[in-house]
Write an enzyme that holds these catalytic residues in place. Sequence first.
Site, PDB file in Angstrom:
ATOM      1  N   LYS A   1       5.923   6.047 -19.486  1.00 43.94           N
ATOM      2  CA  LYS A   1       6.119   4.766 -18.832  1.00 43.94           C
ATOM      3  C   LYS A   1       5.136   3.740 -19.216  1.00 43.94           C
ATOM      4  CE  LYS A   1       6.507   2.417 -14.507  1.00 43.94           C
ATOM      5  NZ  LYS A   1       6.070   2.309 -13.151  1.00 43.94           N
TER       6      LYS A   1
ATOM      7  N   ASP B   1       0.865 -10.125 -11.258  1.00 42.66           N
ATOM      8  CA  ASP B   1       1.990 -10.000 -10.360  1.00 42.66           C
ATOM      9  C   ASP B   1       3.170  -9.508 -10.945  1.00 42.66           C
ATOM     10  OD1 ASP B   1       2.424 -10.695  -7.621  1.00 42.66           O
ATOM     11  OD2 ASP B   1       3.919 -12.052  -8.219  1.00 42.66           O
TER      12      ASP B   1
ATOM     13  N   PHE C   1       5.795   4.872  -8.612  1.00 44.51           N
ATOM     14  CA  PHE C   1       5.758   4.559  -7.312  1.00 44.51           C
ATOM     15  C   PHE C   1       6.892   3.514  -7.018  1.00 44.51           C
ATOM     16  CE2 PHE C   1       4.285   0.101  -8.060  1.00 44.51           C
ATOM     17  CZ  PHE C   1       4.241  -0.074  -9.285  1.00 44.51           C
TER      18      PHE C   1
ATOM     19  N   TYR D   1       9.807   0.905  -6.708  1.00 41.51           N
ATOM     20  CA  TYR D   1      11.259   1.149  -7.167  1.00 41.51           C
ATOM     21  C   TYR D   1      11.743   1.860  -8.306  1.00 41.51           C
ATOM     22  CZ  TYR D   1      11.361  -2.814  -3.946  1.00 41.51           C
ATOM     23  OH  TYR D   1      11.092  -3.711  -2.852  1.00 41.51           O
ATOM     24  N   ASP D   2      10.623   2.793  -8.940  1.00 41.93           N
ATOM     25  CA  ASP D   2      10.739   3.611  -9.876  1.00 41.93           C
ATOM     26  C   ASP D   2      12.167   4.708  -9.995  1.00 41.93           C
ATOM     27  OD1 ASP D   2       9.000   2.770 -11.974  1.00 41.93           O
ATOM     28  OD2 ASP D   2       7.363   3.771 -10.818  1.00 41.93           O
TER      29      ASP D   2
HETATM   30  P1  IMP Z   1       2.192  -6.191  -7.179  1.00 42.58           P
HETATM   31  O1  IMP Z   1       2.372  -6.820  -8.744  1.00 42.58           O
HETATM   32  O2  IMP Z   1       0.969  -4.943  -7.187  1.00 42.58           O
HETATM   33  O3  IMP Z   1       2.078  -7.085  -5.984  1.00 42.58           O
HETATM   34  O4  IMP Z   1       3.688  -5.267  -6.789  1.00 42.58           O
HETATM   35  C1  IMP Z   1       4.572  -5.961  -6.521  1.00 42.58           C
HETATM   36  C2  IMP Z   1       5.605  -4.758  -6.199  1.00 42.58           C
HETATM   37  O5  IMP Z   1       6.787  -4.791  -7.272  1.00 42.58           O
HETATM   38  C3  IMP Z   1       5.458  -3.405  -5.974  1.00 42.58           C
HETATM   39  O6  IMP Z   1       4.708  -3.301  -4.843  1.00 42.58           O
HETATM   40  C4  IMP Z   1       6.406  -2.731  -6.240  1.00 42.58           C
HETATM   41  O7  IMP Z   1       7.192  -2.602  -5.097  1.00 42.58           O
HETATM   42  C5  IMP Z   1       7.147  -3.498  -7.629  1.00 42.58           C
HETATM   43  N1  IMP Z   1       6.853  -3.094  -8.783  1.00 42.58           N
HETATM   44  C6  IMP Z   1       5.923  -3.398  -9.753  1.00 42.58           C
HETATM   45  N2  IMP Z   1       6.157  -2.870 -10.697  1.00 42.58           N
HETATM   46  C7  IMP Z   1       6.543  -1.658 -10.639  1.00 42.58           C
HETATM   47  C8  IMP Z   1       6.626  -0.390 -11.376  1.00 42.58           C
HETATM   48  O8  IMP Z   1       6.351  -0.099 -12.354  1.00 42.58           O
HETATM   49  N3  IMP Z   1       7.533   0.499 -10.674  1.00 42.58           N
HETATM   50  C9  IMP Z   1       8.157   0.333  -9.364  1.00 42.58           C
HETATM   51  N4  IMP Z   1       7.900  -0.644  -8.835  1.00 42.58           N
HETATM   52  C10 IMP Z   1       7.111  -1.711  -9.199  1.00 42.58           C
END
Ligand code: IMP
Length: 200
Positions: free
Chosen positions: A177, A71, A154, A156-157
């Site tokens: 990255k 998560d 993707f 917030y990058d």
């Molecule tokens: P999940 O862990 O796949 O539920 O992701 C949670 C959310 O956090 C993603 O949909 C993004 O909005 C944000 N997020 C997590 N890791 C990244 C990253 O490496 N880059 C940009 N956004 C991130």
Amino acid sequence: MKKIIVATGNEGKMKEIRQILGGENVEIVSLKDENLQDVEIVEDGKTFEENALIKASTISKLTGTMVLADDSGLEVDYMDKAPGVYSARYLGEDTPYTVKNNHIIDELKDAVGEERSARFVCVIACVLPDGRSITTRGTIEGQIGYEEKGSNGFGYDPIFYLPERGCTTAELSPEEKNKISHRGKALTAMYKKLKEENLL
Ligand code: IMP
């Protein structure tokens, strides 16, 4: 041969997890490989740890095998660590990230320098067949930029600015990255713990 199910539907994450945890003695499979892609997982935890454990234990209870889940999200200090565990759902699941990103930039219009600090957090949870669990956490520190920059990555990058590199994580190549990312760090820590316990 050990089998680890990864509780994600995201191919990018599968690839990164295979790169870091994969080996001769371990088969890493996805929910789809196991026909479990339609299992409903209610992510109602208040912390990254809780949500990662909910995902992994839901699948582990069904399969009795070792299950890994992650998560992750963005914490913006000026916004009391929001969007945090709600990062994916922030302003609505289907809202384009350019809208979410510009909203955050706007929220920080009066913030300068250190006040713009933020971090990506990733927690990996592993639930073992005997019900025990292990979690690891990785973070990457940065700041919220003044405008979106870059087209890699993707979410917030494009607004996650790395002062020491002078660019956002959307301006790094995927390889660059992965080397410094929250997910890479949490996965490497999980690899070490599983090795220590002879589970890999
Ligand atoms: P999940 O862990 O796949 O539920 O992701 C949670 C959310 O956090 C993603 O949909 C993004 O909005 C944000 N997020 C997590 N890791 C990244 C990253 O490496 N880059 C940009 N956004 C991130």
